[in-house]
Motif scaffolding. Structure first.
Motif, PDB file in Angstrom:
ATOM      1  N   LEU A   9      -6.258   5.764  -2.084  1.00 12.48           N
ATOM      2  CA  LEU A   9      -6.012   7.213  -2.040  1.00 12.48           C
ATOM      3  C   LEU A   9      -5.762   7.743  -3.446  1.00 12.48           C
ATOM      4  N   GLY A  10      -5.111   6.938  -4.269  1.00  8.49           N
ATOM      5  CA  GLY A  10      -4.896   7.329  -5.657  1.00  8.49           C
ATOM      6  C   GLY A  10      -6.215   7.529  -6.387  1.00  8.49           C
ATOM      7  N   ILE A  11      -7.147   6.613  -6.172  1.00  8.92           N
ATOM      8  CA  ILE A  11      -8.468   6.733  -6.808  1.00  8.92           C
ATOM      9  C   ILE A  11      -9.156   8.017  -6.353  1.00  8.92           C
ATOM     10  N   GLY A  23      -0.974  13.774  -7.830  1.00  7.21           N
ATOM     11  CA  GLY A  23      -0.969  13.105  -6.525  1.00  7.21           C
ATOM     12  C   GLY A  23      -1.505  11.691  -6.610  1.00  7.21           C
ATOM     13  N   ALA A  24      -2.499  11.494  -7.473  1.00  3.72           N
ATOM     14  CA  ALA A  24      -3.077  10.163  -7.650  1.00  3.72           C
ATOM     15  C   ALA A  24      -2.031   9.187  -8.178  1.00  3.72           C
ATOM     16  N   GLU A  25      -1.301   9.606  -9.204  1.00  3.94           N
ATOM     17  CA  GLU A  25      -0.305   8.703  -9.793  1.00  3.94           C
ATOM     18  C   GLU A  25       0.799   8.383  -8.802  1.00  3.94           C
ATOM     19  N   GLU A  26       1.171   9.352  -7.984  1.00  2.00           N
ATOM     20  CA  GLU A  26       2.176   9.108  -6.955  1.00  2.00           C
ATOM     21  C   GLU A  26       1.696   8.043  -5.971  1.00  2.00           C
ATOM     22  N   GLU A  27       0.422   8.108  -5.590  1.00  2.00           N
ATOM     23  CA  GLU A  27      -0.136   7.120  -4.649  1.00  2.00           C
ATOM     24  C   GLU A  27      -0.175   5.731  -5.281  1.00  2.00           C
ATOM     25  N   PHE A  28      -0.589   5.659  -6.551  1.00  2.00           N
ATOM     26  CA  PHE A  28      -0.618   4.363  -7.235  1.00  2.00           C
ATOM     27  C   PHE A  28       0.777   3.731  -7.268  1.00  2.00           C
ATOM     28  N   LYS A  29       1.760   4.535  -7.615  1.00  2.00           N
ATOM     29  CA  LYS A  29       3.138   4.021  -7.710  1.00  2.00           C
ATOM     30  C   LYS A  29       3.678   3.633  -6.338  1.00  2.00           C
ATOM     31  N   LYS A  30       3.307   4.396  -5.302  1.00  2.00           N
ATOM     32  CA  LYS A  30       3.745   4.077  -3.939  1.00  2.00           C
ATOM     33  C   LYS A  30       3.175   2.726  -3.505  1.00  2.00           C
ATOM     34  N   GLY A  31       1.891   2.500  -3.797  1.00  2.00           N
ATOM     35  CA  GLY A  31       1.267   1.219  -3.449  1.00  2.00           C
ATOM     36  C   GLY A  31       1.950   0.051  -4.115  1.00  2.00           C
ATOM     37  N   ILE A  32       2.305   0.214  -5.400  1.00  5.50           N
ATOM     38  CA  ILE A  32       2.976  -0.866  -6.130  1.00  5.50           C
ATOM     39  C   ILE A  32       4.389  -1.083  -5.602  1.00  5.50           C
ATOM     40  N   SER A  33       5.081   0.016  -5.243  1.00 10.78           N
ATOM     41  CA  SER A  33       6.450  -0.134  -4.729  1.00 10.78           C
ATOM     42  C   SER A  33       6.468  -0.877  -3.396  1.00 10.78           C
TER      43      SER A  33
END
Length: 706
Positions: free
Chosen positions: A478-480, A490-500
Motif C-alpha cells: 500500500l505504501g508503494i 500516506g506512503a511513508e506511514e504505510e511503510f512504517k506500519k508494515g515494519i512496526s
C-alpha cells in the motif's frame, strides 16, 4: 539375451501409441513454456543471489541458499542446484529453460510410472495386456489436470524431482536383484530426500509393497501370529530403507532452519483438517474445482465440524476397502494403490513445516490413486462385465470413452496454462474464486500494482487489509501504491506500519529503503537496506540497492567492506567485481553510467544516464540522453516520460506535453506520465520560450511534436 528396447521398437503399433501419448502430453503443455515466474518463485529464484552461480558444496552445507526469504528456508540442496543450473543455462532468468527442464523431468516421471506398473503386472499379474494397462496409467497420470498446477508453479519442481527419484528406486528394486541385494537402489530415494521431504515416504511405500506382494499379508488380520511373522520378515527386507530415512531425518533436523513454528493448538487444527483435504485431493484428481495453489487455507477449529466428520467417514471407508482388498491376489494392486495415496500424503499431513493446507503438492500421491483406479476398474470389468454377452465390444467402448476423457483433460490443461500465463491472470482467477481470502486479494492487488493499475491495486489491497489488518506485506505494498498515486505522507506511514508489525521482515525494510533512496534520503535508506540484507543475506535486490546507496554517498570504505564480505561468503561475481573496481578508482555514479554507455550505447543506458543527469538538475543533458533513448527504442515509455520532464523543466511545456502523450500511447497505465501530462497542461499557459534553444535540444521533428 532378451532386449526390451528392441522388443518395444518391434511392436510398431504399441510404439506408435507410446509416442502418440508423449506427443499429446507435449501438445497439452505447449502453451505453458513461456509462463512467468509466480508467487514463491520470486524468493526462491528471481531474488535469490545464491543461485547466480553453481556451487554444489555450498548448497549441500548451507540451507540458507534455498531462498532469499528466511521464513521459507528448508534444506533442499538438489532443488537449489537445479535452479542454479537453469539460471546458468539460460544466462539469467530465462523462464523457458526452467519450464523445459521441469517438463522433461515430468515426462521422465510418467515413463517411470509406465515401467513400474508394467513390471508389477508382469511379475504378479502376467498377461498379454499388461503393457496397455501400464500405458493407460501413464496417460491418466500424465494428463491429470491437477498436475498442471504443479508444472506451472516452478517452485514445485522439488515435488516432481522427488517423485522421479522415488519411482526410480522402485523400478530398480523390482527389476534388478543386483541393485536390491547391494542396496544401491537406496541412492535414488536419497537423491529424492535432497529434493523434497515428500520422498521420505519411500521406505513405508516399499514396506507396503513387500507386505502385499512378496509376503501376501492380509492387513485386516495383521495382528494374528502368522501375519505378524510375515510383517516382521517384510520389515527386515525394508530395514536398510528405514535406516537411511531415519539417518537423514536426524541429519535434516540438525541442518534445516526452523522456518515454521506451530503451537500445539495449531498442530491439532492442522491434523484434524487433513482427512477432509485428502477427500478434496481425490475429487480434484477427477475434476479440479479450482486452482490447487490456494483455495481456502483455513484449518478447522473443532472436530465436530460437519466437513471433518464427512472427511473422516469417507476416508475411513476407503482405508477399510484398501485393507479388505489385500486379501485376494486379484485386488492387491488396488490395495497397494490406495495405501500409496494415503502414505504419500503423510509429509503433507504430519510434518508441521510443510504447512497445513497444500493443494499444490499431490503429485506423488496421485501415482497411487492412478494405480488404484486402473486396477479397480480392470477388476470390475473382468469380474462383472466380460462374462456378459457381447462383452467383446467393451474394450472398444472403453477406449473411446478414455479418448474423450483425455481430450477433455488436454483442453483443461491448456486452459489452466493460460490462467498461469502471468501474475495478473493467475491472481485474477484466484480472486474471483476466493473473494474472502485476504492473501489472495493481496496477491491480486500486488499483480495489479506491477501492471501499473494503481487505482485498482489500492482497492484490492484495502480489501485484503480489512480481512487481515496486521499483514506487513499489505502495508508495504500500500505504501508503494500511495507513493505512486502522489500521497507521499500516506506512503511513508504505510511503510512504517508494515515494519512496526514485523520488525524482522526483510521485504518491508527493503521496500521502505527503496522509497527512501528514490527520495534521496541516502543515510536512512542505508540503514533500512543494511537491516534487510542482514536478515536475508541472499536477497539479491537489497544487496544491489545497498551498494547503489553507498555508491551515491561515495562511502568508499563501507562499499569496499561490503564487497569483501560478500566475496568471503559467496565468492566473487560480476556485481562485487564492478563495485570493487569503482571503490579502487573512486568513480562517481555519473562516471560509471558514462562508462557503461560508452561500452554499450543502448537505449537503457542512455535512459539511466539521462535520469541521473535529471536528478542532478542538469536538464539539457537529461533531454539529450532521453532523446537518444527514444530514437533507439521507439516504445520506451519511461524514456518519453523523462524527455517530457526535461522539456517541462526547461519551460517547453508544449513539447513536454507531446512527449507525455507519447509515453501514455505506449503504456496507458504509466501513472507518472499521466500526472506529468496534467502538470504540463496546467503550466503551458504560464510558460513559453523567450528564445530558441540550441538545436540539439529540439530533438523531435516538428511534425512529431505536434
Amino acid at each position: 539375451m532378451d532386449n526390451p528396447i528392441k522388443r518395444f521398437i518391434a511392436d510398431k503399433s504399441f510404439t506408435a501409441l507410446v509416442l502418440g501419448l508423449i506427443l499429446l502430453l507435449t501438445i497439452a503443455y505447449a502453451n505453458h513454456f513461456s509462463n512467468s515466474f509466480h508467487f514463491d518463485d520470486f524468493h526462491l529464484i528471481v531474488n535469490n543471489a545464491a543461485i547466480r552461480e553453481i556451487q554444489p558444496l555450498d548448497f549441500l552445507t548451507d540451507p540458507y541458499t534455498l531462498s532469499s526469504l528466511n521464513t521459507n528456508q528448508s534444506y533442499r540442496p538438489l532443488t537449489t542446484l537445479e535452479n542454479a543450473l537453469d539460471y546458468t543455462l539460460g544466462n539469467g532468468l530465462n523462464v523457458n529453460i526452467y519450464r523445459v527442464h521441469i517438463f522433461i523431468v515430468y515426462l521422465g516421471t510418467c515413463l517411470l510410472l509406465f515401467v513400474m506398473v508394467k513390471r508389477l503386472l508382469a511379475r504378479w499379474y502376467p498377461s498379454k495386456d499388461i503393457k496397455y494397462y501400464a500405458l493407460v496409467c501413464m496417460a491418466l497420470y500424465g494428463l491429470c489436470q491437477a498436475n498442471a498446477e504443479i508444472l506451472n508453479y516452478i517452485t514445485q519442481r522439488a515435488e516432481i524431482t522427488a517423485t522421479f527419484f522415488v519411482l526410480s528406486g522402485f523400478v530398480v528394486f523390482i527389476q534388478s536383484n543386483i541393485w536390491r541385494r547391494t542396496g544401491l537402489y537406496l541412492l535414488f530415494p536419497l537423491l529424492g530426500f535432497l529434493s523434497n521431504e515428500t520422498a521420505l515416504v519411500f521406505a513405508p511405500l516399499l514396506f507396503v509393497y513387500i507386505l502385499l506382494f512378496e509376503k501376501e499379508v492380509y492387513l485386516l488380520r495383521i495382528f494374528q501370529k502368522k501375519e505378524l511373522l510375515k510383517t516382521r520378515d517384510a520389515f527386515l527386507v525394508c530395514l536398510p530403507a528405514f535406516l537411511i530415512t531415519l539417518g537423514y531425518l536426524i541429519f535434516y533436523s540438525q541442518i534445516a532452519p526452523d522456518a515454521f513454528h506451530f503451537e500445539n493448538s495449531a498442530r491439532y487444527e492442522h491434523w484434524i483438517t487433513q482427512p477432509y483435504l485428502a477427500l478434496q485431493y481425490i475429487m480434484a484428481y477427477f475434476w479440479p474445482f479450482g486452482s490447487l495453489l490456494e483455495i481456502d487455507s483455513k484449518s478447522f477449529k473443532t472436530f465436530f465440524d460437519s466437513r471433518i466428520i464427512l472427511g473422516f467417514s469417507i476416508i475411513s471407508g476407503i482405508l477399510f476397502l484398501a485393507f479388505k482388498a489385500s486379501k485376494r491376489k486379484e485386488t492387491r494392486l488396488l490395495s497397494f494403490g490406495l495405501l500409496w495415496f494415503f502414505i504419500s500424503l503423510l509429509p503433507l499431513s504430519m510434518l508441521p513445516n510443510i504447512g497445513t493446507v497444500n493443494y499444490s503438492r499431490p503429485l506423488l500421491p496421485y501415482i497411487g490413486l492412478t494405480i488404484a483406479i486402473i486396477s479397480g476398474f480392470g477388476f470390475f470389468i473382468k469380474k462383472y462385465l466380460l462374462q456378459r454377452p457381447r462383452a467383446t465390444g467393451l474394450y472398444r467402448i472403453t477406449a473411446i470413452l478414455l479418448l474423450i476423457f483425455l481430450s477433455f483433460q488436454v483442453y483443461g490443461i491448456r486452459k489452466r496454462n493460460q490462467i498461469w500465463r502471468n501474475e495478473l491472470s493467475l491472481w485474477h482467477e484466484m480472486a474471483q474464486k476466493n473473494s474472502k481470502n485476504g492473501n489472495t486479494l493481496m496477491n491480486y492487488g500486488i499483480a495489479l500494482m506491477n501492471s501499473r493499475d494503481y487505482e485498482n491495486a489500492e482497492k484490492y489491497l484495502e480489501k485484503a487489509l480489512a480481512i487481515i489488518p496486521n499483514h506487513p506485506h499489505i502495508h508495504s505494498n500500500l505504501g508503494i501504491v500511495k507513493n505512486v498515486l502522489g500521497d507521499s505522507h500516506g506512503a511513508e506511514e504505510e511503510f512504517k506500519k508494515g515494519i512496526s508489525l514485523s520488525p524482522n521482515n526483510y521485504n518491508s525494510l527493503f521496500t521502505y529503503g527503496k522509497y527512501l533512496l528514490a527520495n534521496s534520503r541516502y543515510a536512512e535508506a542505508q540503514e533500512q537496506l543494511a537491516k534487510s540484507h542482514e536478515l536475508a543475506p541472499t536477497f539479491y535486490p537489497s544487496i544491489e540497492l545497498l551498494m547503489e546507496v553507498l555508491h551515491r554517498m561515495e562511502n568508499w570504505e563501507a562499499l569496499s567492506a561490503l564487497c569483501e564480505k560478500l566475496i568471503i561468503e559467496r565468492g566473487e561475481n560480476k556485481l562485487t567485481s564492478k563495485y570493487l573496481n569503482i571503490c579502487n578508482e573512486k568513480k562517481s555514479l555519473l562516471d560509471v553510467l558514462r562508462e557503461e554507455l560508452d561500452n554499450s550505447p543502448s537505449a537503457l543506458n542512455h535512459y539511466r544516464l539521462g535520469k541521473e543527469y535529471y536528478s542532478q538538475n542538469r536538464f539539457a543533458q537529461a533531454l539529450y540522453h532521453s532523446q537518444r533513448a527514444v530514437e533507439l527504442q521507439k516504445d520506451f515509455s519511461e524514456a518519453f516520460n523523462l524527455l517530457g520532464l526535461s522539456l517541462l523543466k526547461m519551460g517547453n511545456c508544449k513539447n513536454g506535453k507531446v512527449a507525455f502523450k507519447k509515453a501514455l500511447e505506449i503504456q496507458p497505465n504509466l501513472r507518472e506520465a499521466k500526472r506529468n501530462l496534467l502538470l504540463a497542461m496546467s503550466k503551458e499557459k504560464f510558460f513559453s520560450y523567450t528564445e530558441s534553444p540550441p538545436e540539439y535540444l529540439l530533438v523531435l521533428n516538428q511534425g512529431d511534436m505536434e
